[in-house]
Design a protein around this motif. Structure first.
Motif, PDB file in Angstrom:
ATOM      1  N   ILE A  30       0.857  -1.180   0.000  1.00  0.00           N
ATOM      2  CA  ILE A  30       0.000   0.000   0.000  1.00  0.00           C
ATOM      3  C   ILE A  30       0.892   1.229   0.000  1.00  0.00           C
ATOM      4  N   PHE A  31       0.725   2.087  -1.011  1.00  0.00           N
ATOM      5  CA  PHE A  31       1.450   3.354  -1.089  1.00  0.00           C
ATOM      6  C   PHE A  31       0.633   4.448  -0.422  1.00  0.00           C
ATOM      7  N   VAL A  32       1.286   5.240   0.395  1.00  0.00           N
ATOM      8  CA  VAL A  32       0.717   6.473   0.918  1.00  0.00           C
ATOM      9  C   VAL A  32       1.745   7.566   0.631  1.00  0.00           C
ATOM     10  N   GLY A  33       1.306   8.785   0.530  1.00  0.00           N
ATOM     11  CA  GLY A  33       2.245   9.869   0.258  1.00  0.00           C
ATOM     12  C   GLY A  33       3.009  10.261   1.509  1.00  0.00           C
ATOM     13  N   LYS A  67      -3.133 -11.697   6.477  1.00  0.00           N
ATOM     14  CA  LYS A  67      -2.555 -11.307   5.180  1.00  0.00           C
ATOM     15  C   LYS A  67      -1.335 -10.437   5.425  1.00  0.00           C
ATOM     16  N   ARG A  68      -0.202 -10.826   4.819  1.00  0.00           N
ATOM     17  CA  ARG A  68       1.032 -10.037   4.945  1.00  0.00           C
ATOM     18  C   ARG A  68       0.955  -8.847   3.994  1.00  0.00           C
ATOM     19  N   LEU A  69       1.181  -7.642   4.555  1.00  0.00           N
ATOM     20  CA  LEU A  69       1.103  -6.400   3.795  1.00  0.00           C
ATOM     21  C   LEU A  69       2.266  -5.487   4.140  1.00  0.00           C
ATOM     22  N   THR A  70       2.632  -4.644   3.187  1.00  0.00           N
ATOM     23  CA  THR A  70       3.612  -3.589   3.416  1.00  0.00           C
ATOM     24  C   THR A  70       2.937  -2.260   3.154  1.00  0.00           C
ATOM     25  N   VAL A  71       3.183  -1.287   4.022  1.00  0.00           N
ATOM     26  CA  VAL A  71       2.728   0.082   3.808  1.00  0.00           C
ATOM     27  C   VAL A  71       3.965   0.948   3.683  1.00  0.00           C
ATOM     28  N   LEU A  72       4.019   1.744   2.615  1.00  0.00           N
ATOM     29  CA  LEU A  72       5.222   2.511   2.289  1.00  0.00           C
ATOM     30  C   LEU A  72       4.852   3.929   1.893  1.00  0.00           C
ATOM     31  N   SER A  73       5.531   4.908   2.481  1.00  0.00           N
ATOM     32  CA  SER A  73       5.291   6.300   2.088  1.00  0.00           C
ATOM     33  C   SER A  73       6.212   6.647   0.925  1.00  0.00           C
ATOM     34  N   ARG A 112      -2.688   2.408  -4.074  1.00  0.00           N
ATOM     35  CA  ARG A 112      -2.450   3.779  -3.636  1.00  0.00           C
ATOM     36  C   ARG A 112      -3.587   4.218  -2.733  1.00  0.00           C
ATOM     37  N   VAL A 113      -3.251   4.738  -1.555  1.00  0.00           N
ATOM     38  CA  VAL A 113      -4.234   5.271  -0.617  1.00  0.00           C
ATOM     39  C   VAL A 113      -3.828   6.704  -0.311  1.00  0.00           C
ATOM     40  N   GLY A 114      -4.771   7.612  -0.435  1.00  0.00           N
ATOM     41  CA  GLY A 114      -4.473   9.006  -0.108  1.00  0.00           C
ATOM     42  C   GLY A 114      -5.189   9.945  -1.034  1.00  0.00           C
ATOM     43  N   THR A 115      -4.788  11.192  -0.950  1.00  0.00           N
ATOM     44  CA  THR A 115      -5.432  12.226  -1.741  1.00  0.00           C
ATOM     45  C   THR A 115      -4.840  12.276  -3.142  1.00  0.00           C
ATOM     46  N   SER A 116      -5.551  12.951  -4.009  1.00  0.00           N
ATOM     47  CA  SER A 116      -5.067  13.131  -5.368  1.00  0.00           C
ATOM     48  C   SER A 116      -4.212  14.380  -5.486  1.00  0.00           C
ATOM     49  N   GLY A 117      -4.058  15.099  -4.393  1.00  0.00           N
ATOM     50  CA  GLY A 117      -3.227  16.284  -4.407  1.00  0.00           C
ATOM     51  C   GLY A 117      -3.977  17.566  -4.720  1.00  0.00           C
ATOM     52  N   SER A 118      -5.292  17.499  -4.782  1.00  0.00           N
ATOM     53  CA  SER A 118      -6.057  18.725  -5.025  1.00  0.00           C
ATOM     54  C   SER A 118      -7.106  18.881  -3.937  1.00  0.00           C
ATOM     55  N   LEU A 119      -7.413  20.123  -3.596  1.00  0.00           N
ATOM     56  CA  LEU A 119      -8.377  20.393  -2.547  1.00  0.00           C
ATOM     57  C   LEU A 119      -9.788  20.145  -3.051  1.00  0.00           C
ATOM     58  N   ALA A 121     -13.927  20.486  -1.670  1.00  0.00           N
ATOM     59  CA  ALA A 121     -14.767  21.131  -0.655  1.00  0.00           C
ATOM     60  C   ALA A 121     -15.271  20.151   0.401  1.00  0.00           C
ATOM     61  N   ASP A 122     -15.518  18.897   0.003  1.00  0.00           N
ATOM     62  CA  ASP A 122     -16.090  17.928   0.942  1.00  0.00           C
ATOM     63  C   ASP A 122     -15.038  17.085   1.670  1.00  0.00           C
ATOM     64  N   ILE A 123     -13.764  17.376   1.462  1.00  0.00           N
ATOM     65  CA  ILE A 123     -12.693  16.639   2.141  1.00  0.00           C
ATOM     66  C   ILE A 123     -11.893  17.621   2.990  1.00  0.00           C
ATOM     67  N   PRO A 124     -11.893  17.455   4.326  1.00  0.00           N
ATOM     68  CA  PRO A 124     -11.170  18.379   5.182  1.00  0.00           C
ATOM     69  C   PRO A 124      -9.655  18.335   4.916  1.00  0.00           C
ATOM     70  N   VAL A 125      -9.029  19.511   4.991  1.00  0.00           N
ATOM     71  CA  VAL A 125      -7.583  19.598   4.848  1.00  0.00           C
ATOM     72  C   VAL A 125      -6.944  18.805   5.975  1.00  0.00           C
ATOM     73  N   ASP A 126      -5.856  18.076   5.659  1.00  0.00           N
ATOM     74  CA  ASP A 126      -5.097  17.244   6.598  1.00  0.00           C
ATOM     75  C   ASP A 126      -5.851  16.014   7.074  1.00  0.00           C
ATOM     76  N   SER A 127      -6.913  15.636   6.380  1.00  0.00           N
ATOM     77  CA  SER A 127      -7.612  14.405   6.758  1.00  0.00           C
ATOM     78  C   SER A 127      -6.802  13.205   6.261  1.00  0.00           C
ATOM     79  N   ILE A 128      -6.929  12.122   6.935  1.00  0.00           N
ATOM     80  CA  ILE A 128      -6.169  10.931   6.566  1.00  0.00           C
ATOM     81  C   ILE A 128      -7.083   9.937   5.917  1.00  0.00           C
TER      82      ILE A 128
END
Length: 128
Positions: A30-33, A67-73, A112-119, A121-128
């Motif tokens: 799983i990729f996170v930024g 299930k064996r998983l890796t999470v990587l930033s 890939r888990v995370g934001t698309s990099g654009s703000l 209105a319905d997604i709070p800033v800094d939400s995970i």
């Protein structure tokens, strides 16, 4: 044979940027930024067997419901993602002892888990 300058390894045999050895990663990744998102996901794991961080690249490998998983930033930007993808490919498809490409190639499952990099209105800033 792959030259030392084209496949840089740390003294412990891990790939240079990610600080990982082949046994440190799962087949499903799983990729996170942002590096802080790694533990936001792995806090739900049943076990964590491996943790490392070098710069913005943080990795944790463990199990979730068996299930064996890796999470990587990956950090920010396409240049970092390029580094991550190339080093992950090396981990599974290059024999580090002979520095040659393995005859049987491995394909990883990357999500890939995370934001698309654009703000939005319905997604709070800094939400995970």
């Amino acid at each position: 044979m792959i030259k030392d300058s084209e496949l840089i390894l740390n003294p412990d045999g891990s790939v240079y940027h990610l600080n990982l050895k082949p046994e440190n990663i799962a087949h499903d990744i799983i990729f996170v930024g942002d590096q802080d998102r790694v533990e936001a996901i792995t806090k739900y794991f049943d076990t964590i067997e491996f943790t490392t961080q070098k710069r913005e690249f943080k990795t944790q490998t463990g199990t979730y419901k068996g299930k064996r998983l890796t999470v990587l930033s990956t950090g920010i930007g396409p240049d970092n993602i390029d580094i991550v993808l190339n080093e992950l490919d090396a981990l599974v498809n290059i024999d580090f002892t002979t520095r040659t490409i393995k005859p049987q190639l491995t394909q990883l499952n990357i999500f890939r888990v995370g934001t698309s990099g654009s703000l939005q209105a319905d997604i709070p800033v800094d939400s995970i």
